[in-house]
Each structure stands twice: as structure tokens, then as C-alpha cells.
Design a protein around this motif. Structure first.
Motif, short mmCIF file in Angstrom:
data_model
loop_
_atom_site.label_atom_id
_atom_site.label_comp_id
_atom_site.label_asym_id
_atom_site.label_seq_id
_atom_site.Cartn_x
_atom_site.Cartn_y
_atom_site.Cartn_z
N PHE A 1 6.75 4.33 -1.41
CA PHE A 1 6.50 5.55 -1.29
C PHE A 1 6.50 5.85 0.24
O PHE A 1 5.83 7.14 0.29
CB PHE A 1 4.86 5.96 -1.66
CG PHE A 1 4.91 6.17 -3.71
CD1 PHE A 1 5.44 6.93 -3.95
CD2 PHE A 1 4.41 5.03 -3.75
CE1 PHE A 1 5.56 5.87 -5.73
CE2 PHE A 1 4.13 4.72 -4.73
CZ PHE A 1 4.82 5.67 -6.38
N LEU A 2 6.17 5.33 1.31
CA LEU A 2 6.32 5.69 2.80
C LEU A 2 7.54 5.92 2.81
O LEU A 2 8.77 5.57 2.88
CB LEU A 2 6.41 4.15 3.32
CG LEU A 2 6.41 4.49 4.60
CD1 LEU A 2 5.36 5.20 4.97
CD2 LEU A 2 5.90 2.94 5.52
N PHE B 1 0.98 9.21 1.29
CA PHE B 1 -0.60 9.46 0.09
C PHE B 1 -0.62 9.28 -0.81
O PHE B 1 -0.65 11.03 -1.88
CB PHE B 1 -1.20 10.81 0.59
CG PHE B 1 -0.08 11.76 0.94
CD1 PHE B 1 0.36 12.82 0.02
CD2 PHE B 1 0.68 12.56 2.21
CE1 PHE B 1 1.46 13.34 -0.26
CE2 PHE B 1 1.38 13.16 1.87
CZ PHE B 1 1.77 14.46 1.43
N PRO B 2 -0.01 8.50 -1.89
CA PRO B 2 -0.20 8.31 -3.24
C PRO B 2 -0.93 8.17 -3.87
O PRO B 2 -2.40 7.67 -3.17
CB PRO B 2 1.26 7.37 -3.79
CG PRO B 2 0.43 6.37 -2.41
CD PRO B 2 0.59 7.32 -1.39
N ALA B 3 -1.35 8.67 -4.94
CA ALA B 3 -2.65 8.85 -6.22
C ALA B 3 -2.94 7.20 -6.13
O ALA B 3 -1.85 6.46 -6.23
CB ALA B 3 -3.01 9.86 -7.22
N HIS B 4 -4.34 6.91 -6.53
CA HIS B 4 -4.73 5.58 -6.75
C HIS B 4 -4.06 5.06 -8.44
O HIS B 4 -3.28 3.82 -8.55
CB HIS B 4 -5.72 5.01 -6.86
CG HIS B 4 -6.71 4.72 -5.80
ND1 HIS B 4 -8.29 4.75 -5.46
CD2 HIS B 4 -6.51 4.72 -4.24
CE1 HIS B 4 -8.72 4.74 -4.79
NE2 HIS B 4 -7.32 4.51 -3.86
N GLU B 5 -3.79 6.46 -8.86
CA GLU B 5 -2.83 6.40 -10.39
C GLU B 5 -1.64 6.27 -10.15
O GLU B 5 -1.12 4.85 -11.46
CB GLU B 5 -3.64 6.81 -11.52
CG GLU B 5 -5.23 7.38 -11.01
CD GLU B 5 -5.70 7.56 -10.93
OE1 GLU B 5 -7.12 8.52 -10.68
OE2 GLU B 5 -4.81 8.31 -9.85
N LEU C 1 -0.38 -8.45 -2.81
CA LEU C 1 0.85 -8.22 -2.32
C LEU C 1 1.79 -7.73 -3.28
O LEU C 1 2.28 -6.75 -2.81
CB LEU C 1 1.55 -9.28 -2.19
CG LEU C 1 1.68 -9.91 -0.81
CD1 LEU C 1 2.13 -9.84 0.11
CD2 LEU C 1 0.43 -10.84 -0.46
N THR C 2 1.17 -7.58 -4.41
CA THR C 2 1.67 -6.55 -5.64
C THR C 2 1.36 -4.77 -5.19
O THR C 2 2.36 -3.62 -4.85
CB THR C 2 1.33 -7.00 -6.82
OG1 THR C 2 1.77 -8.43 -7.27
CG2 THR C 2 2.62 -6.03 -8.26
N VAL C 3 0.19 -4.73 -4.92
CA VAL C 3 0.22 -3.40 -4.71
C VAL C 3 0.51 -3.21 -3.44
O VAL C 3 1.04 -2.38 -2.88
CB VAL C 3 -1.47 -3.59 -4.45
CG1 VAL C 3 -2.28 -2.24 -3.86
CG2 VAL C 3 -2.31 -3.71 -6.19
N LEU C 4 0.18 -3.95 -1.89
CA LEU C 4 1.20 -3.10 -0.89
C LEU C 4 2.54 -2.94 -1.46
O LEU C 4 2.99 -2.21 -0.81
CB LEU C 4 0.87 -4.68 -0.21
CG LEU C 4 1.60 -4.09 1.49
CD1 LEU C 4 0.72 -2.84 1.93
CD2 LEU C 4 1.16 -5.59 1.83
N LYS C 5 3.27 -3.79 -1.88
CA LYS C 5 4.72 -3.44 -2.12
C LYS C 5 4.78 -2.21 -2.69
O LYS C 5 5.16 -1.33 -2.65
CB LYS C 5 5.17 -4.46 -2.84
CG LYS C 5 5.45 -5.50 -2.58
CD LYS C 5 5.91 -7.07 -2.74
CE LYS C 5 6.37 -8.27 -2.04
NZ LYS C 5 6.70 -9.10 -3.33
N ALA C 6 4.17 -1.65 -4.05
CA ALA C 6 4.02 -0.62 -4.49
C ALA C 6 3.41 0.38 -3.85
O ALA C 6 4.20 1.72 -3.80
CB ALA C 6 3.49 -0.99 -5.64
#
Length: 289
Positions: A157-158, A166-170, A148-153
Motif C-alpha cells: 500500500f506504500l 496508512f492501511p487499517a489492520h483489517e 514477512l507476509t504481513v510486511l509485504k502486505a
């Protein structure tokens, strides 16, 4: 490195590439920069339409975009809670222990002669191991809090107006405050449950005419294919949450345009409600996929 060794390496790469081509394989190729490789599957040049799968979110407004983003996050959170209720941690641990014990017993029985084998026991053990494997596999697909933290992050950027994402994984890892491997694992689980999908994007390296990789992977282009990829119950929950949020901001997806924004009347008959939800699903799908 000596010149001979360099030539030998180049010849080896050429032979390896030719062999892969003859075998019908598309090799990934050597590394390009730290941690990067030439992608070989579901990847497209940044300039091609396939690398731009995005679409406007709702009507493109900030209000509609926030409603969609919040609905996706809330749906994921509710699914996570449901999954951990269905597969409690202690129960999954017990399943793993039972599975290991059954596998150990089966291995021990394999060392006995046929006359020493208990009738039907090996078959019963194999069947039980198969059942436990299915349960453990389903439990391993549960969403985590970090997901959920990753989804919010990621959704931070949307771009609502265009749907670009299209943010990079980093970049996601930095925003989420977690390890890069955590991001990759979270995205995989989120994709498995239909919350997000992506295509790989590549760029030309400028090495045309040289013995060097011609393409390198840049970042994923994320998009939403929720209606097709979500489980039916998850999709229905998403639709309900999104509808409520859209109505609160005075908007209604096209499929329910004729319905009042706040209608205190009883719900329609099951048949008409189902039709309305179907229309809503089509509208949301067009807006967010």
C-alpha cells in the motif's frame, strides 16, 4: 435501560474522567464502534502534521520505490534466517524446559528450613533462571514467516511519490490472508527490529457539545525510521542491499554520487569505505525516514 441507570452510568464516567485528569492520566475512554477506542498515547488528529510522518521514497519514482521496498523485505528475510539459526526451535524448547525445572526446584527449596538448604544452590538457580529468561525473551523476538507476509502486505500500500502508508489492520490482514491478531503481533516484532514505525491517527466524531467521545482512532500512519531504529548490523545490511538495487537501475544515493555505477576496481581503503557508507546512510535516511 432505565433513565436512572443511564444517569448513574454517565455520572460514573464523569467521576472516572475527573479522577484520571487530577491524577495526570489520559483515559482511553469508551468504545466507539466495534473494537475501537479513543487512543491515549502517541496519537494525533489526521489533519495535524504529526499524523503525517511520511516522506517521499527515494526520488519518488516507481523504480526507486520498488528498490527500497524490496531492500526492506530482503533485509527482514535475512534477519529472520539469522535469528532462527541463532535460536533453533529445539534449543529454545529445551531452554523453556530447563527454566521450568529450575523454577520448580527453587520453589521447593523455599519450603525448606535454612539448615536444609544446599549451600549456594538457591543463588545458582536464580542466576540460571535469569540467564534462561534472557535467552527465551531474545528468541521470542525472532521474526516469523508470517511477519514477512504481513510486511509485504503492508508495503503493497506504500505510495512511493509521497510515502503515504496508512492501511487499517483489517486491510492488512485481508491482504496478507491472516488473522487480525497475527497482523498486530507481526507489526510489533517488525517495529522492535526497526523495519517499520507508526503513529496513531484520530478523527473527530462530530459529537461536539454532547456527552460522548470527541475523537476516535482511525488507522496508523506508518513511516520508516530505519537508520535510527535498526540494529547496526541490520542497517548495514539494508544499506548494502539497497545500494546494489539502486545501482542496477542506474541510480546511486547522493552519498555515492561520484562513484561509477559499475566500478570493477578494488574496494577503497577501510577508512574511505566507512565514510562512504556513512554518507550513504545519511542519504537513505533522508529519503526513507
Amino acid at each position: 435501560m432505565s433513565g436512572g441507570a443511564s444517569i448513574s452510568r454517565d455520572v460514573h464516567r464523569l467521576l472516572k474522567g475527573a479522577t484520571a485528569k487530577l491524577a495526570g492520566r489520559n483515559p482511553r475512554g469508551p468504545d466507539i464502534g466495534e473494537g475501537r477506542r479513543v487512543p491515549h498515547r502517541k496519537s494525533f488528529l489526521e489533519t495535524t502534521p504529526e499524523a503525517k510522518p511520511w516522506a517521499r521514497i527515494g526520488d519518488g519514482s516507481v523504480a526507486a520505490g520498488l528498490a527500497h521496498r524490496e531492500a526492506i523485505i530482503e533485509t527482514a528475510e535475512q534477519l529472520r534466517v539469522d535469528q532462527w539459526r541463532k535460536f533453533p526451535l529445539q534449543e529454545v524448547r529445551q531452554a523453556r524446559l530447563e527454566r521450568d525445572a529450575a523454577a520448580t526446584e527453587l520453589e521447593e527449596l523455599a519450603t525448606r528450613s535454612p539448615a536444609e538448604l544446599p549451600v549456594g544452590r538457591p543463588a545458582a538457580l536464580r542466576q540460571r533462571i535469569e540467564q534462561l529468561d534472557a535467552k527465551i525473551e531474545a528468541a521470542d523476538r525472532r521474526l516469523r514467516r508470517t511477519d514477512l507476509t504481513v510486511l509485504k502486505a503492508l508495503l503493497a500500500f506504500l505510495d512511493f511519490k509521497t510515502g503515504k502508508l496508512f492501511p487499517a489492520h483489517e486491510t492488512i490482514a485481508e491482504k496478507a490472508g491472516c488473522h487480525l491478531n497475527t497482523v498486530k503481533a507481526a507489526l510489533k516484532r517488525l517495529n522492535n527490529h526497526g523495519f517499520i514505525d507508526w503513529v496513531r491517527r484520530t478523527a473527530r466524531t462530530g459529537n461536539e457539545g454532547e456527552f460522548a467521545p470527541q475523537l476516535e482512532q482511525t488507522s496508523n500512519a506508518y513511516f520508516f525510521d530505519n537508520r535510527r531504529k535498526m540494529a547496526k548490523t541490520t542497517w548495514s545490511r539494508f544499506v548494502q542491499i539497497l545500494t546494489a538495487k539502486m545501482r542496477r537501475i542506474g541510480r546511486t544515493p547522493q552519498g555515492l554520487a561520484a562513484a561509477p555505477v559499475s566500478d570493477p576496481s578494488p574496494p577503497p581503503a577501510p577508512g574511505s569505505l566507512a565514510a562512504a557508507i556513512a554518507d550513504l546512510g545519511a542519504a537513505v535516511s533522508r529519503a526513507s525516514t
